[in-house]
Scaffold this motif. Structure first.
Motif, PDB file in Angstrom:
ATOM      1  N   PRO A 162      28.859  95.038  39.986  1.00  0.00           N
ATOM      2  CA  PRO A 162      30.138  94.812  39.295  1.00  0.00           C
ATOM      3  C   PRO A 162      31.274  94.575  40.288  1.00  0.00           C
ATOM      4  CG  PRO A 162      28.978  96.671  38.339  1.00  0.00           C
ATOM      5  CD  PRO A 162      28.209  96.278  39.567  1.00  0.00           C
ATOM      6  N   ARG A 163      31.246  95.349  41.372  1.00  0.00           N
ATOM      7  CA  ARG A 163      32.287  95.200  42.394  1.00  0.00           C
ATOM      8  C   ARG A 163      32.184  93.837  43.083  1.00  0.00           C
ATOM      9  NH1 ARG A 163      36.931  98.003  44.583  1.00  0.00           N
ATOM     10  NH2 ARG A 163      37.479  96.472  46.168  1.00  0.00           N
ATOM     11  N   TYR A 164      30.947  93.428  43.424  1.00  0.00           N
ATOM     12  CA  TYR A 164      30.769  92.103  44.048  1.00  0.00           C
ATOM     13  C   TYR A 164      31.348  91.009  43.164  1.00  0.00           C
ATOM     14  CZ  TYR A 164      27.006  94.343  46.839  1.00  0.00           C
ATOM     15  OH  TYR A 164      26.267  95.147  47.664  1.00  0.00           O
ATOM     16  N   MET A 165      31.044  91.113  41.863  1.00  0.00           N
ATOM     17  CA  MET A 165      31.514  90.071  40.942  1.00  0.00           C
ATOM     18  C   MET A 165      33.040  90.090  40.848  1.00  0.00           C
ATOM     19  SD  MET A 165      28.928  88.335  39.985  1.00  0.00           S
ATOM     20  CE  MET A 165      29.242  87.460  38.461  1.00  0.00           C
ATOM     21  N   LEU A 166      33.607  91.298  40.777  1.00  0.00           N
ATOM     22  CA  LEU A 166      35.064  91.406  40.733  1.00  0.00           C
ATOM     23  C   LEU A 166      35.684  90.766  41.980  1.00  0.00           C
ATOM     24  CD1 LEU A 166      37.606  92.697  39.319  1.00  0.00           C
ATOM     25  CD2 LEU A 166      37.305  94.589  40.931  1.00  0.00           C
ATOM     26  N   ASN A 167      35.115  91.102  43.149  1.00  0.00           N
ATOM     27  CA  ASN A 167      35.634  90.522  44.394  1.00  0.00           C
ATOM     28  C   ASN A 167      35.571  89.004  44.354  1.00  0.00           C
ATOM     29  OD1 ASN A 167      36.051  93.069  45.403  1.00  0.00           O
ATOM     30  ND2 ASN A 167      34.155  93.120  46.601  1.00  0.00           N
ATOM     31  N   SER A 168      34.431  88.476  43.892  1.00  0.00           N
ATOM     32  CA  SER A 168      34.285  87.022  43.840  1.00  0.00           C
ATOM     33  C   SER A 168      35.266  86.391  42.871  1.00  0.00           C
ATOM     34  CB  SER A 168      32.851  86.638  43.439  1.00  0.00           C
ATOM     35  OG  SER A 168      32.056  86.509  44.581  1.00  0.00           O
ATOM     36  N   ILE A 169      35.485  87.064  41.745  1.00  0.00           N
ATOM     37  CA  ILE A 169      36.413  86.512  40.750  1.00  0.00           C
ATOM     38  C   ILE A 169      37.826  86.459  41.335  1.00  0.00           C
ATOM     39  CG2 ILE A 169      37.547  86.987  38.533  1.00  0.00           C
ATOM     40  CD1 ILE A 169      34.725  88.078  37.617  1.00  0.00           C
ATOM     41  N   ILE A 170      38.239  87.551  42.007  1.00  0.00           N
ATOM     42  CA  ILE A 170      39.575  87.560  42.620  1.00  0.00           C
ATOM     43  C   ILE A 170      39.665  86.493  43.713  1.00  0.00           C
ATOM     44  CG2 ILE A 170      41.177  88.920  44.022  1.00  0.00           C
ATOM     45  CD1 ILE A 170      40.162  91.403  42.481  1.00  0.00           C
ATOM     46  N   GLN A 171      38.684  86.504  44.611  1.00  0.00           N
ATOM     47  CA  GLN A 171      38.689  85.558  45.739  1.00  0.00           C
ATOM     48  C   GLN A 171      38.717  84.116  45.232  1.00  0.00           C
ATOM     49  OE1 GLN A 171      35.137  84.301  46.386  1.00  0.00           O
ATOM     50  NE2 GLN A 171      35.423  83.217  48.332  1.00  0.00           N
ATOM     51  N   THR A 172      37.813  83.802  44.287  1.00  0.00           N
ATOM     52  CA  THR A 172      37.734  82.435  43.776  1.00  0.00           C
ATOM     53  C   THR A 172      38.967  82.067  42.972  1.00  0.00           C
ATOM     54  OG1 THR A 172      35.341  82.671  43.675  1.00  0.00           O
ATOM     55  CG2 THR A 172      36.297  80.852  42.442  1.00  0.00           C
ATOM     56  N   GLY A 173      39.456  83.013  42.168  1.00  0.00           N
ATOM     57  CA  GLY A 173      40.639  82.735  41.355  1.00  0.00           C
ATOM     58  C   GLY A 173      41.846  82.408  42.214  1.00  0.00           C
ATOM     59  N   VAL A 174      42.095  83.248  43.216  1.00  0.00           N
ATOM     60  CA  VAL A 174      43.260  83.027  44.082  1.00  0.00           C
ATOM     61  C   VAL A 174      43.139  81.686  44.811  1.00  0.00           C
ATOM     62  CG1 VAL A 174      44.450  83.848  46.144  1.00  0.00           C
ATOM     63  CG2 VAL A 174      43.768  85.477  44.373  1.00  0.00           C
ATOM     64  N   ILE A 175      41.968  81.431  45.396  1.00  0.00           N
ATOM     65  CA  ILE A 175      41.788  80.181  46.152  1.00  0.00           C
ATOM     66  C   ILE A 175      41.960  78.975  45.238  1.00  0.00           C
ATOM     67  CG2 ILE A 175      40.097  78.756  47.374  1.00  0.00           C
ATOM     68  CD1 ILE A 175      38.996  81.280  48.649  1.00  0.00           C
ATOM     69  N   THR A 176      41.333  79.023  44.061  1.00  0.00           N
ATOM     70  CA  THR A 176      41.379  77.854  43.168  1.00  0.00           C
ATOM     71  C   THR A 176      42.806  77.567  42.706  1.00  0.00           C
ATOM     72  OG1 THR A 176      39.170  78.438  42.397  1.00  0.00           O
ATOM     73  CG2 THR A 176      40.387  76.838  41.083  1.00  0.00           C
ATOM     74  N   ILE A 177      43.503  78.613  42.233  1.00  0.00           N
ATOM     75  CA  ILE A 177      44.860  78.395  41.726  1.00  0.00           C
ATOM     76  C   ILE A 177      45.767  77.859  42.843  1.00  0.00           C
ATOM     77  CG2 ILE A 177      46.931  79.555  40.839  1.00  0.00           C
ATOM     78  CD1 ILE A 177      44.938  81.444  39.334  1.00  0.00           C
ATOM     79  N   ALA A 178      45.686  78.494  44.022  1.00  0.00           N
ATOM     80  CA  ALA A 178      46.550  78.059  45.127  1.00  0.00           C
ATOM     81  C   ALA A 178      46.226  76.619  45.528  1.00  0.00           C
ATOM     82  CB  ALA A 178      46.382  78.993  46.322  1.00  0.00           C
ATOM     83  N   GLN A 179      44.932  76.290  45.654  1.00  0.00           N
ATOM     84  CA  GLN A 179      44.577  74.933  46.085  1.00  0.00           C
ATOM     85  C   GLN A 179      45.084  73.897  45.077  1.00  0.00           C
ATOM     86  OE1 GLN A 179      40.495  74.300  47.121  1.00  0.00           O
ATOM     87  NE2 GLN A 179      40.624  75.543  48.961  1.00  0.00           N
ATOM     88  N   VAL A 180      44.942  74.206  43.786  1.00  0.00           N
ATOM     89  CA  VAL A 180      45.358  73.227  42.776  1.00  0.00           C
ATOM     90  C   VAL A 180      46.885  73.062  42.812  1.00  0.00           C
ATOM     91  CG1 VAL A 180      45.504  72.764  40.302  1.00  0.00           C
ATOM     92  CG2 VAL A 180      43.364  73.597  41.291  1.00  0.00           C
ATOM     93  N   VAL A 181      47.621  74.194  42.800  1.00  0.00           N
ATOM     94  CA  VAL A 181      49.087  74.101  42.759  1.00  0.00           C
ATOM     95  C   VAL A 181      49.624  73.425  44.025  1.00  0.00           C
ATOM     96  CG1 VAL A 181      51.222  75.431  42.728  1.00  0.00           C
ATOM     97  CG2 VAL A 181      49.341  76.072  41.218  1.00  0.00           C
ATOM     98  N   PHE A 182      49.153  73.866  45.186  1.00  0.00           N
ATOM     99  CA  PHE A 182      49.660  73.297  46.442  1.00  0.00           C
ATOM    100  C   PHE A 182      49.267  71.828  46.587  1.00  0.00           C
ATOM    101  CE2 PHE A 182      49.606  77.786  48.540  1.00  0.00           C
ATOM    102  CZ  PHE A 182      50.689  78.137  47.745  1.00  0.00           C
ATOM    103  N   SER A 183      48.077  71.474  46.102  1.00  0.00           N
ATOM    104  CA  SER A 183      47.651  70.067  46.194  1.00  0.00           C
ATOM    105  C   SER A 183      48.476  69.186  45.277  1.00  0.00           C
ATOM    106  CB  SER A 183      46.167  69.923  45.838  1.00  0.00           C
ATOM    107  OG  SER A 183      45.369  70.626  46.754  1.00  0.00           O
TER     108      SER A 183
ATOM    109  N   PHE B 215      42.044  79.615  53.061  1.00  0.00           N
ATOM    110  CA  PHE B 215      41.588  78.524  52.195  1.00  0.00           C
ATOM    111  C   PHE B 215      42.581  78.190  51.088  1.00  0.00           C
ATOM    112  CE2 PHE B 215      38.021  80.955  53.800  1.00  0.00           C
ATOM    113  CZ  PHE B 215      37.357  79.972  54.513  1.00  0.00           C
ATOM    114  N   LEU B 216      43.840  78.591  51.265  1.00  0.00           N
ATOM    115  CA  LEU B 216      44.785  78.394  50.174  1.00  0.00           C
ATOM    116  C   LEU B 216      45.198  76.939  49.997  1.00  0.00           C
ATOM    117  CD1 LEU B 216      47.041  81.558  50.351  1.00  0.00           C
ATOM    118  CD2 LEU B 216      45.050  81.105  48.932  1.00  0.00           C
ATOM    119  N   ALA B 217      44.954  76.100  50.994  1.00  0.00           N
ATOM    120  CA  ALA B 217      45.285  74.680  50.847  1.00  0.00           C
ATOM    121  C   ALA B 217      44.019  73.846  50.993  1.00  0.00           C
ATOM    122  CB  ALA B 217      46.307  74.254  51.897  1.00  0.00           C
TER     123      ALA B 217
END
Lengths: 308, 294
Positions: free
Chosen positions: B85-106, B163-165
């Motif tokens: 459960p913790r691994y999945m939570l970490n991945s969700i946070i990591q992926t969510g932050v990276i995806t949102i930042a990459q899309v907005v900044f791009s 990886f934010l951009a």
């Protein structure tokens, strides 16, 4: 406002916007460039600097040693072994991966009336699989006790090797896993390329009486050459950077049979003691290798690519 | 609905003329066989994750793909015997932050390159394109040193900030924004719209297709990351799902508990498989864009 629109000839327009948009543009670009500078451009310089130091473990002291890391590597047969593994791996994955992708994409471009989406879903599937998951899936398939590969080989009378523990088969085993994982991507790119070919060319060939294989040979493949060229470049880069499958399937072994350059960089830099200077030097040589091979491809293949 | 959407893309213009004399039969057979072979590793994992351990072991050298009795015990084990459960939570946070930042900044940077004139525009754009061809092995050791010095090892910041951009995202957004008629921008300006308003209220809704294609591409790349999260985390509680499954494999393989390993594998794959099944159109578009323009 009205006056401004009236005087908008092409030139004044761009000069105006130049003034107006200028500072705003930098604001819009700021987040992207902050990240690119700190985590892409600055590290290149830093990487080269590190490679000319002997870095004490855990980022402590650095001693400048000039190019000693490089000269030592170039005289070390272990280093050349990792280069050989990288190159053999490239030779094993790239032609087979692209060849399979083109054949499958040609089949998929056949205008079936139904079930097209179903075949595409099955065939594109590996595109979402990570290198770690590919490693785990193939570790099961290769398993000598519960694995499927040797069972199936046994059904057709072949006594399969102990894939991951056998020095001469381990690299083949990793190659199969990486070709599989890369196949979805390659087929999508090849299919997009095939579908971009002007259908009039086929009509013309049809009138001239060309058969299926003649059309593939004289229209599809030449027209597809820019796509094939792109696939060749990308696949070479990906194969030279293969890491996840190796980490999970073989951990670089048995012995050093599947330790490619990336894996050695990982082992030197991040397993046990951090030899970051030596790891950086190898990373630099690897990057040089990637760029050099891409350059050779541009010179050699680039000329034969047919652009419309 | 979804099936329709998928069928639509997938039967997109096929160029070969029809060869009626042979019929479609052979092509169906060949494609089905190839498709099944390619999907097989995932199919096997799926069924084995529901097979009781006893059954897997008793079959021994003659493994079967389908379970005789179905069980959820492997999922129980994967979910509770390790910090999944913790691994999945970490991945969700990591992926969510990276995806949102990459899309907005791009979107922001793509808009600037497409719509504004400014000093150094060409040079800056060359820097974006240039960063696309830099192999990651040149950057990841210094980044490791930098992130460690900042004290960000084993933190979400360490997992995400580098990886934010996305240079690819900037390029893709710029290319798409350039296809939207300039007159629209001029008209909006005359009506008194600000650049900010124009971007988010007019440009972005018009670019939904391209933006969702890039979003999916960014999500997949982030979710599937392996080398960076492997080196920047060494605490179990900060591992992402990909790293978690690697260590879960090492632990459970000793116990030859392949059912639990495959349950873990399926858990890690589920988000990407959902995207694959329900957003295949955008996914394929994003990948084809990376090929045709790259």
């Amino acid at each position: 406002m009205v006056a401004e629109t009236a005087e908008q000839t092409a030139k004044t327009r761009s000069r105006k916007r130049y003034k107006r948009g200028s500072s705003k543009a930098y604001l819009f670009l700021f987040p992207t460039f902050l990240v690119l500078f700190v985590f892409v451009y600055y590290p290149i310089i830093e990487s080269f600097r590190l490679s000319r130091n002997r870095v004490a473990p855990f980022g402590g002291q650095e001693i400048g040693v000039g190019f000693e890391n490089y000269t030592r590597l170039l005289q070390n047969s272990d280093f050349w072994d990792t280069v050989k593994v990288s190159l053999w791996f490239m030779v094993g994955t790239v032609p087979i991966g692209i060849g399979l992708a083109v054949i499958i994409a040609l089949l998929l471009s056949y205008p079936l009336k139904r079930l097209n989406w179903f075949y595409r879903t099955l065939i594109f599937l590996p595109v979402v699989i990570s290198s770690a998951i590919a490693g785990v899936l193939f570790r099961l398939l290769y398993n000598p006790v519960v694995g499927f590969f040797n069972y199936w080989l046994g059904l057709i009378g072949i006594d399969g090797p102990n894939w991951l523990a056998d020095r001469s088969w381990a690299l083949v085993a990793v190659t199969i896993a990486v070709v599989w994982r890369q196949l979805g991507f390659n087929v999508i790119i090849a299919l997009a390329g095939i579908q971009n070919i002007d259908s009039q060319l086929y009509e013309a060939a049809k009138i001239d009486g060309a058969g299926t294989f003649a059309r593939i040979r004289y229209i599809t493949l030449p027209q597809l050459s820019p796509t094939l060229f792109f696939l060749a470049i990308i696949n070479v880069i990906i194969s030279l950077q293969a890491f996840g499958e190796i980490n999970i399937l073989t951990d670089g072994g048995p012995g050093r049979a599947t330790t490619n350059l990336v894996y050695q960089v990982f082992v030197d830099g991040f397993v046990g003691t951090h030899f970051l200077g030596r790891a950086s030097a190898q990373a630099f040589l690897l990057a040089v290798m990637v760029v050099a091979i891409s350059f050779i491809q541009f010179r050699g293949l680039g000329k034969r690519v047919h652009y419309q | 609905m979804t099936t329709e959407a998928i069928t639509q893309v997938q039967t997109a213009p096929a160029q070969h003329r029809k060869r009626r004399n042979w019929g479609d039969g052979p092509v169906h057979v060949v494609l089905l066989v190839i498709g099944l072979i390619i999907a097989l590793p995932v199919v096997i994992a799926f069924f084995m994750s529901f097979t009781p351990l006893r059954e897997i072991l008793s079959q021994g050298a003659a493994p079967e793909i389908l379970p005789n009795t179905w069980t959820m015990e492997n999922y129980d084990k994967a979910w509770t015997a390790s910090p999944f459960p913790r691994y999945m939570l970490n991945s969700i946070i990591q992926t969510g932050v990276i995806t949102i930042a990459q899309v907005v900044f791009s979107v922001l940077a793509g808009f600037a390159f497409a719509m504004f004139e400014f000093r150094g525009k060409n040079a800056l754009f060359a820097l974006v394109i240039g960063s696309l061809i830099i192999p990651f092995e040149l950057t990841f050791i210094p980044n490791f040193v930098l992130i460690s010095d900042l004290g960000w090892a084993n933190t979400y910041a360490g997992l995400t900030v580098p990886f934010l951009a996305s240079a690819f995202g900037v390029f893709m957004m710029r290319q798409f924004f350039l296809t939207i008629p300039r007159d629209l921008y001029d008209a909006a300006k005359i009506d008194g719209a600000s650049d900010w308003y124009y971007l988010w209220r007019i440009m972005v809704p018009l670019s939904k297709g391209a933006i969702s294609a890039f979003t999916i591409f960014a999500f997949l790349s982030a979710w599937n990351q392996f080398l960076w999260p492997l080196v920047i985390t060494n605490e179990e509680s900060m591992r992402t799902a990909q790293i978690g499954i690697r260590f879960f494999l090492v632990n459970q393989e000793r116990a030859t508990d392949w059912g639990a390993i495959m349950a873990g594998t399926v858990i890690v794959m589920v988000p990407t498989l959902i995207i694959f099944l329900f957003a295949q159109k955008q996914l394929v578009k994003g990948i084809a864009a990376s090929g045709l323009k790259g």
